[in-house]
Design a protein around this motif. Sequence first.
Motif: not given
Length: 477
Positions: A225-230, A246-247, A266-274, A304-312
């Motif tokens: 994942l990346v963040i860019f500022n146009p 970065p890992e 969700l904000s500049e600090k927090y993201y949902l993703c796969a 650098g934190n990751k929290e599982l929300i849901y997995r099938d």
Amino acid sequence: ARDILADSVVQTGRLKGQKLTEGSFVSPDLSYDGRSIMFAYVECEGDTDHRYHTDPSQGHWHQGRCYHIFKVNIDGSGLEQLTDGTWNDFDPCWLPNDRVAFITERRGGYLRCGRVCPTYTLYDMNPDGSDIRCLSPHETNEWHPSVTHDGMIVYTRWDYVDRHGCTAHLPWITTPDGRDARAMHGNFAPRELRADMELDVRAIPASQNFVATGAPHHGQAFGSLVIFNPHVEDDDAMAPTKRLTPEVDFPETQDGAQVYGTPWPLSEKYYLCAYDPLMLAGTGGQGGNYLRGQYGIYLVDIFGNKELIYRDPEIACQNPVPLRPTAKPPVVPDKSARFAAEESAEATLGLINVYDTLKPWPEEMKVKSLRVYQVVPMSVPSGEPPHETGLREPTAGDSVVLARYVLGTVPVEEDGSAHFTVPAMKELFFQALDENGLAVQSMRSATYLQPGERLLCQGCHEPRHRAPQSPKTIPIA
């Protein structure tokens, strides 16, 4: 977890009266009021043969093997089939003007590098599936439209006219009626300096930044994942871009794995993703392997934190979307009604100063005219009979040179200005010519205009991150 379609029956379209139980789903998008979901669904039925022809009014597949766009309410009611046919339609995106952008094969044409793959570009339609319009006649693939805070469409485009076939797959932006399409950053970056592609681009709330997936050219829309500022001055590399994860190295260009995907900010600090905790290098078909990942929905942050929300355990997850209303961005005026009223399918281009460039011309160089080409989309698969039209760029051995022809040559005035008309809805390519009619610079990208559109260029690939200099006099042209 709740299956929204568990008791739903299709109310309209070819699949009326049926349940959507046996096929596959991709790319859901939630309406701004949080009440309806657009998504793409394929039945996975019928033959898998490709239909060879050069008629863009026909598709290339059995209709049961194509993704079609559907709409359903979040309580499972009102399930409707909106598109059908022998084209793939996918990536629906609700627009502030209440229309829906999507990606489709309806424009016709083929990929250029050794496979039988019809291309797909940006279209839009009414939310009931009527009035389907081509927003982009671009010659090759586009992906993943979403809406910016100011109501524009941001999406990813392959843009490799006369250059390396694995570069220039980065974010573009356009009005909701397809005007003034332009790259946001990195369109001329060397391959080794960044990811091959930036996909699933989304605006970050309360920010001028965007999040995207740095993905491979040969693989799925997963990677790092990346963040860019146009608004950061573009060095055609990583200057506007920071690595959120970065890992994980970029797939292909840095031999990274397809670990993260489909980020939702969700904000500049927090993201949902796969996210796939296995981080296997061959997952998703990259490198010829077909290793199954364990993609779940996670909350990740910039620390650098990751929290599982849901997995099938039976099927991978992707495309998390918070189930809540969101504020509509402003509506950019749609000028398509004016365009449709005009009889001639033409548009107007103006150039302020051809000498306003990213890299300076030699002092003695005088540009006398512009040669205007149309770049022609490939009408047959690149694996079919030979159709080369010229020598390939040394770094582009994997990409067929597209056919093109001269629409005309227009004068450039002494002050570097030009003003001319062009056919609308044709992909255009420009060359600056000297007094001998020889090209001194080629565009190595492409553009197009909607009918009746008037588009103004400040220079010839001018620096984008400064205000244009006001001419002291009206340009001669």
